[in-house]
Design a protein around this motif. Structure first.
Motif, PDB file in Angstrom:
ATOM      1  N   PRO A  91     -62.580   2.373 -85.332  1.00 18.62           N
ATOM      2  CA  PRO A  91     -63.077   3.657 -85.206  1.00 18.62           C
ATOM      3  C   PRO A  91     -64.081   4.265 -85.989  1.00 18.62           C
ATOM      4  O   PRO A  91     -65.012   3.441 -86.808  1.00 18.62           O
ATOM      5  CB  PRO A  91     -61.834   3.999 -86.726  1.00 18.62           C
ATOM      6  N   TYR A  92     -64.907   5.433 -85.253  1.00 18.65           N
ATOM      7  CA  TYR A  92     -66.462   5.412 -85.663  1.00 18.65           C
ATOM      8  C   TYR A  92     -65.951   6.772 -86.742  1.00 18.65           C
ATOM      9  O   TYR A  92     -65.317   7.898 -87.288  1.00 18.65           O
ATOM     10  CB  TYR A  92     -66.926   6.636 -84.555  1.00 18.65           C
ATOM     11  N   LYS A  93     -65.803   6.499 -88.177  1.00 13.62           N
ATOM     12  CA  LYS A  93     -66.572   7.644 -89.043  1.00 13.62           C
ATOM     13  C   LYS A  93     -67.815   8.192 -89.825  1.00 13.62           C
ATOM     14  O   LYS A  93     -68.249   7.218 -89.977  1.00 13.62           O
ATOM     15  CB  LYS A  93     -66.241   6.274 -90.533  1.00 13.62           C
ATOM     16  N   ARG A  94     -67.959   9.270 -89.347  1.00 15.66           N
ATOM     17  CA  ARG A  94     -69.126   9.576 -89.957  1.00 15.66           C
ATOM     18  C   ARG A  94     -69.042  10.934 -90.780  1.00 15.66           C
ATOM     19  O   ARG A  94     -68.018  11.542 -91.218  1.00 15.66           O
ATOM     20  CB  ARG A  94     -69.293  10.283 -88.153  1.00 15.66           C
ATOM     21  N   TYR A  95     -70.305  11.004 -91.892  1.00 14.64           N
ATOM     22  CA  TYR A  95     -70.198  12.516 -92.309  1.00 14.64           C
ATOM     23  C   TYR A  95     -71.635  13.287 -92.144  1.00 14.64           C
ATOM     24  O   TYR A  95     -71.941  12.742 -91.338  1.00 14.64           O
ATOM     25  CB  TYR A  95     -70.782  12.187 -93.764  1.00 14.64           C
ATOM     26  N   GLN A  96     -71.175  13.961 -92.317  1.00 11.53           N
ATOM     27  CA  GLN A  96     -72.707  15.445 -92.257  1.00 11.53           C
ATOM     28  C   GLN A  96     -72.334  16.104 -92.764  1.00 11.53           C
ATOM     29  O   GLN A  96     -71.605  17.023 -93.880  1.00 11.53           O
ATOM     30  CB  GLN A  96     -72.726  16.788 -90.864  1.00 11.53           C
ATOM     31  N   ILE A  97     -73.592  17.468 -93.137  1.00 13.32           N
ATOM     32  CA  ILE A  97     -74.229  17.908 -94.778  1.00 13.32           C
ATOM     33  C   ILE A  97     -74.963  18.855 -94.279  1.00 13.32           C
ATOM     34  O   ILE A  97     -76.180  18.309 -93.652  1.00 13.32           O
ATOM     35  CB  ILE A  97     -74.337  17.003 -95.922  1.00 13.32           C
ATOM     36  N   GLY A  98     -75.044  20.116 -94.097  1.00 14.29           N
ATOM     37  CA  GLY A  98     -75.934  20.696 -93.672  1.00 14.29           C
ATOM     38  C   GLY A  98     -75.461  22.157 -92.967  1.00 14.29           C
ATOM     39  O   GLY A  98     -74.063  22.932 -93.825  1.00 14.29           O
ATOM     40  N   PRO A  99     -76.171  23.620 -93.500  1.00 13.10           N
ATOM     41  CA  PRO A  99     -75.995  25.105 -92.784  1.00 13.10           C
ATOM     42  C   PRO A  99     -74.683  24.698 -91.618  1.00 13.10           C
ATOM     43  O   PRO A  99     -75.134  25.053 -90.862  1.00 13.10           O
ATOM     44  CB  PRO A  99     -77.225  25.537 -92.589  1.00 13.10           C
ATOM     45  N   VAL A 100     -74.279  25.760 -91.739  1.00 13.57           N
ATOM     46  CA  VAL A 100     -73.402  26.489 -90.375  1.00 13.57           C
ATOM     47  C   VAL A 100     -73.438  28.015 -90.448  1.00 13.57           C
ATOM     48  O   VAL A 100     -73.682  28.417 -91.499  1.00 13.57           O
ATOM     49  CB  VAL A 100     -71.681  25.749 -91.020  1.00 13.57           C
ATOM     50  N   PHE A 101     -73.537  28.680 -89.587  1.00 12.26           N
ATOM     51  CA  PHE A 101     -73.669  29.912 -89.158  1.00 12.26           C
ATOM     52  C   PHE A 101     -72.429  31.248 -88.451  1.00 12.26           C
ATOM     53  O   PHE A 101     -71.399  30.750 -87.559  1.00 12.26           O
ATOM     54  CB  PHE A 101     -74.687  29.724 -88.771  1.00 12.26           C
ATOM     55  N   ARG A 102     -72.096  32.090 -89.297  1.00 14.27           N
ATOM     56  CA  ARG A 102     -70.708  32.765 -88.302  1.00 14.27           C
ATOM     57  C   ARG A 102     -71.078  34.138 -88.906  1.00 14.27           C
ATOM     58  O   ARG A 102     -71.241  34.466 -89.939  1.00 14.27           O
ATOM     59  CB  ARG A 102     -69.442  32.532 -89.136  1.00 14.27           C
ATOM     60  N   ASP A 103     -71.714  34.779 -87.896  1.00 10.93           N
ATOM     61  CA  ASP A 103     -71.429  36.508 -87.972  1.00 10.93           C
ATOM     62  C   ASP A 103     -70.552  36.919 -87.682  1.00 10.93           C
ATOM     63  O   ASP A 103     -69.828  37.911 -87.122  1.00 10.93           O
ATOM     64  CB  ASP A 103     -72.284  36.629 -86.207  1.00 10.93           C
ATOM     65  N   GLU A 104     -70.248  37.465 -89.192  1.00 12.12           N
ATOM     66  CA  GLU A 104     -68.839  38.109 -89.662  1.00 12.12           C
ATOM     67  C   GLU A 104     -68.774  39.017 -90.407  1.00 12.12           C
ATOM     68  O   GLU A 104     -70.164  38.682 -91.489  1.00 12.12           O
ATOM     69  CB  GLU A 104     -68.444  37.635 -90.006  1.00 12.12           C
ATOM     70  N   PRO A 105     -68.110  39.422 -91.317  1.00  9.04           N
ATOM     71  CA  PRO A 105     -68.621  40.801 -91.978  1.00  9.04           C
ATOM     72  C   PRO A 105     -68.495  40.042 -93.549  1.00  9.04           C
ATOM     73  O   PRO A 105     -68.033  38.915 -93.644  1.00  9.04           O
ATOM     74  CB  PRO A 105     -67.322  41.794 -91.798  1.00  9.04           C
ATOM     75  N   ILE A 106     -69.242  40.415 -94.817  1.00  3.29           N
ATOM     76  CA  ILE A 106     -69.611  39.958 -95.619  1.00  3.29           C
ATOM     77  C   ILE A 106     -68.569  40.254 -96.049  1.00  3.29           C
ATOM     78  O   ILE A 106     -68.038  41.077 -97.086  1.00  3.29           O
ATOM     79  CB  ILE A 106     -70.840  40.101 -96.273  1.00  3.29           C
ATOM     80  N   GLN A 107     -67.760  39.377 -97.140  1.00  2.32           N
ATOM     81  CA  GLN A 107     -66.436  39.252 -98.372  1.00  2.32           C
ATOM     82  C   GLN A 107     -66.463  38.397 -98.680  1.00  2.32           C
ATOM     83  O   GLN A 107     -66.144  37.355 -98.650  1.00  2.32           O
ATOM     84  CB  GLN A 107     -65.398  40.319 -96.713  1.00  2.32           C
ATOM     85  N   GLY A 108     -65.783  38.546 -99.952  1.00  9.41           N
ATOM     86  CA  GLY A 108     -65.458  37.833-101.303  1.00  9.41           C
ATOM     87  C   GLY A 108     -66.918  36.464-101.112  1.00  9.41           C
ATOM     88  O   GLY A 108     -67.827  36.798-101.969  1.00  9.41           O
ATOM     89  N   ASN A 109     -66.266  35.148-101.078  1.00 13.06           N
ATOM     90  CA  ASN A 109     -67.370  34.248-101.161  1.00 13.06           C
ATOM     91  C   ASN A 109     -68.156  33.504 -99.985  1.00 13.06           C
ATOM     92  O   ASN A 109     -68.531  32.846 -99.813  1.00 13.06           O
ATOM     93  CB  ASN A 109     -66.622  33.229-102.879  1.00 13.06           C
ATOM     94  N   ARG A 110     -67.589  34.737 -98.482  1.00 18.30           N
ATOM     95  CA  ARG A 110     -68.290  34.128 -98.007  1.00 18.30           C
ATOM     96  C   ARG A 110     -69.630  34.777 -97.887  1.00 18.30           C
ATOM     97  O   ARG A 110     -69.892  35.885 -97.661  1.00 18.30           O
ATOM     98  CB  ARG A 110     -67.484  33.972 -97.231  1.00 18.30           C
ATOM     99  N   LEU A 111     -70.740  33.906 -97.561  1.00 17.50           N
ATOM    100  CA  LEU A 111     -71.623  34.190 -96.461  1.00 17.50           C
ATOM    101  C   LEU A 111     -72.102  34.394 -95.338  1.00 17.50           C
ATOM    102  O   LEU A 111     -71.398  33.732 -94.981  1.00 17.50           O
ATOM    103  CB  LEU A 111     -73.091  34.261 -97.085  1.00 17.50           C
ATOM    104  N   ARG A 112     -73.111  34.709 -94.505  1.00 13.87           N
ATOM    105  CA  ARG A 112     -73.685  33.770 -92.808  1.00 13.87           C
ATOM    106  C   ARG A 112     -73.512  33.060 -92.867  1.00 13.87           C
ATOM    107  O   ARG A 112     -73.594  32.502 -91.589  1.00 13.87           O
ATOM    108  CB  ARG A 112     -73.931  35.234 -92.239  1.00 13.87           C
ATOM    109  N   GLN A 113     -74.075  32.144 -93.313  1.00 15.53           N
ATOM    110  CA  GLN A 113     -75.028  30.829 -94.179  1.00 15.53           C
ATOM    111  C   GLN A 113     -74.476  30.673 -94.712  1.00 15.53           C
ATOM    112  O   GLN A 113     -74.328  30.946 -95.624  1.00 15.53           O
ATOM    113  CB  GLN A 113     -76.578  30.897 -93.881  1.00 15.53           C
ATOM    114  N   PHE A 114     -73.489  29.057 -94.063  1.00 15.42           N
ATOM    115  CA  PHE A 114     -72.680  28.116 -96.518  1.00 15.42           C
ATOM    116  C   PHE A 114     -73.139  26.912 -95.633  1.00 15.42           C
ATOM    117  O   PHE A 114     -73.125  26.478 -94.410  1.00 15.42           O
ATOM    118  CB  PHE A 114     -71.830  28.541 -96.271  1.00 15.42           C
TER     119      PHE A 114
END
Length: 602
Positions: free
Chosen positions: A310-333
């Motif tokens: 089995p390949y066990k990997r982790y990754q931490i970093g920014p992802v992006f979504r071009d969606e309406p801003i609402q609640g605690n969701r930004l377009r980069q998180f």
């Protein structure tokens, strides 16, 4: 496509308006509404004309348009048949025009918009549906509401054609309606700035300050993105460190992947998923269609190739979504992911144990929720829901924590699937008759040695269609949105499982304790000694910084930057080969050797 020219202007300190040099285009309007409050399309003919996105009357957009023209002149605007006169003096634009209106009780109706007016004592909130119904009732392209207190207004506007609803920061049309209703002429906007209205018989004169945002746009943040500095950034770094240390404790290995991928690869086979439809698209110089990653999981299709399983990997970093801003969701998180490629139920249990340990390390009160996508599909099959509609039905079920049950039921009617809601309300014992429930039962068995507890939630769906087995979500006290989510899926004919932590949301509710004690070394004309001391302390892993200034200014800086301790090195300390250690929380001072300082801090 020919891209239009867009000018962004603000009226009375707010009410950002996009003026577009293009014919009226609904898609352009909807895209711009993510950034501004209203959109108008302009044509520079002999007499310039402004057409609003919904064909409505918008006085502030008309003022914004007039401010970009000559010193004085005439123009046309949607919602009024006759010409409008305008005059520009510095940053103040004045327009004058004939206005036909009707007033009945607290409702003021113009040709292209209507307003209903409430005293704040009697009404504090306005809903989109309420204004949409009034727009339909009076057959107007837009309808607004004004909540007032003395001469200060809070405006709301609904535009039917683009189905937009906005709590506005300033409103010219609403100011005129309120002036007609109240007899007042100086109308204070939510920004604190005023719009002046002068009604003379059948004519209206209205003035407001207009600012072009062109210069600010060079440094202003794009909507949905933000800078993070100071204590918030430090807290996020601490949480990230705790998460990454735990990932490594479970022997997940790090990976890094590109932010930009080919659009086709990003979309994959699940193009109808909401997250996929919200990707940021771009093209490079070679006119290749590219996109920003919206998550990390799809990139595993490439990473998993030629890996020892089995390949066990982790990754931490920014992802992006071009969606309406609402609640605690930004377009980069920032997402923090672990995945096991070639997984079993035992791997799912271990990942849930990892989740439990991270939640405990962050001192969060949280609960793990579990369901199974095979179980959901089995329920839909037994309810005779068409296979072609099953993914659409699951997407509707996934909105249960965002929309009311009544709205979900209405949405499910078109798939003849409203009966599913009743089934999903049944107790856990009811679902034991389904074959797929065995996977929940098996996961419970393997979670038992880890002492991991979870709540079976049959309505849990997760929005991504690639899930094919158990799915997970974590909710925590203090935030309504999900903080952790994931599940099992099949890539390249290999079973996988994974989970993702939302770092930005965790930072809103977690208060991790940090052992790091920051130290400010204050040199009082003893720079060489201060540098030697700094280097010595850093060799023991103590974070420190030199400040070359007077003690008062240095201590002010230390408090502003949340330092725990300060070391003062002056002539007295130099002669005695010691330093003064000051606890910035208690204010206590000690004259110590550097060796004793290390014992005190470690």
């Amino acid at each position: 496509m020919v891209y239009p020219t867009v000018d962004i202007l603000k009226i009375a300190g707010g009410n950002s308006t996009a003026l577009v040099s293009y014919s009226n285009n609904r898609n352009i309007a909807k895209q711009l509404l993510k950034e501004v409050e209203q959109v108008g399309f302009i044509s520079n003919r002999k007499i310039p004309k402004l057409t609003m996105m919904g064909g409505e009357l918008c006085i502030n957009a008309t003022i914004a348009f007039a401010s970009q023209l000559s010193k004085r002149g005439k123009l046309f605007t949607s919602g009024i048949k006759k010409q409008i006169e305008y005059e520009n003096k510095g940053s103040i634009t004045t327009i004058k025009f004939p206005l036909n209106y009707k007033i009945k009780n607290n409702i003021v109706l113009f040709e292209g918009i209507g307003f209903i007016i409430f005293n704040r004592k009697y009404r504090e909130k306005i809903s989109k549906n309420y204004l949409a119904n009034l727009s339909k009732k009076y057959n107007l392209p837009a309808f607004g509401a004004i909540i007032y207190e003395k001469n200060r207004i809070e405006p709301y506007v609904y535009v039917r054609k683009v189905d937009s609803f906005m709590k506005e920061t300033a409103c010219g049309s609403g100011s005129i309606a309120f002036s007609i209703f109240s007899g007042l002429s100086k109308i204070i906007q939510p920004t604190g700035k005023s719009i002046k209205v002068n009604i003379k018989k059948d004519k209206v004169i209205i003035s407001a300050e207009v600012k072009n945002e062109e210069n600010k746009m060079k440094t202003n943040l794009v909507k949905g993105f933000k800078d993070i500095t100071g204590p918030v950034a430090a807290k996020k770094a601490t949480i990230k460190r705790i998460i990454e240390d735990t990932f490594q404790l479970y022997n997940f290995e790090p990976a890094e992947t590109p932010i930009i991928e080919y659009e086709e690869f990003v979309k994959g086979t699940n193009q109808t998923d909401e997250a996929v439809s919200d990707i940021f698209k771009l093209t490079d110089r070679g006119k290749r269609k590219l996109a920003l990653r919206y998550e990390f999981t799809f990139q595993l299709k490439r990473l998993m190739k030629n890996q020892k399983l089995p390949y066990k990997r982790y990754q931490i970093g920014p992802v992006f979504r071009d969606e309406p801003i609402q609640g605690n969701r930004l377009r980069q998180f920032t997402q923090c992911d672990v995945d096991t490629i070639n997984s079993t139920f035992k791997d799912e249990a271990e990942i849930l144990d990892l989740v439990k340990n991270i939640l405990n390390s962050l001192n969060l009160e949280a609960e793990i929720y579990i369901n199974n996508r095979k179980l959901l599909n089995e329920i839909l099959e037994k309810q005779k829901i068409s296979p072609a509609n099953q993914e659409a039905v699951i997407r509707e079920i996934d909105k249960l924590d965002k929309l009311s049950e009544k709205e979900i039921k209405s949405n499910l009617k078109k798939y003849k699937a409203e009966s599913v809601l009743k089934i999903l309300k049944q107790p856990e014992s009811y679902f034991k008759k389904y074959k797929s429930y065995e996977e929940i039962k098996t996961l419970k068995k393997f979670c038992k040695p880890y002492k991991v507890k979870f709540k079976f939630t049959p309505s849990l769906a997760r929005g991504l269609s690639y899930y094919n087995g158990n799915i997970f979500e974590v909710k925590a006290k203090g935030i309504k949105e999900t903080i952790v989510g994931g599940g099992s899926y099949m890539f390249n004919n290999t079973q996988c499982t994974g989970i993702s932590f939302g770092l930005d949301r965790l930072a809103l509710i977690a208060n991790p304790k940090t052992k790091i004690k920051k130290l400010l070394i204050i040199s009082i004309n003893q720079d060489e000694k201060a540098i030697q001391t700094t280097q010595f302390l850093r060799s023991f892993g103590i974070p420190c910084q030199i400040f070359y200034s007077k003690p008062g200014k240095a201590l002010e800086y230390a408090n502003a930057k949340s330092f725990s301790y300060a070391i003062l090195i002056g002539e007295k300390e130099f002669k005695e080969n010691k330093v003064t250690l000051k606890n910035l929380e208690s204010g206590k001072e000690k004259l110590l050797s550097v060796d004793k300082v290390i014992k005190e801090l470690l």
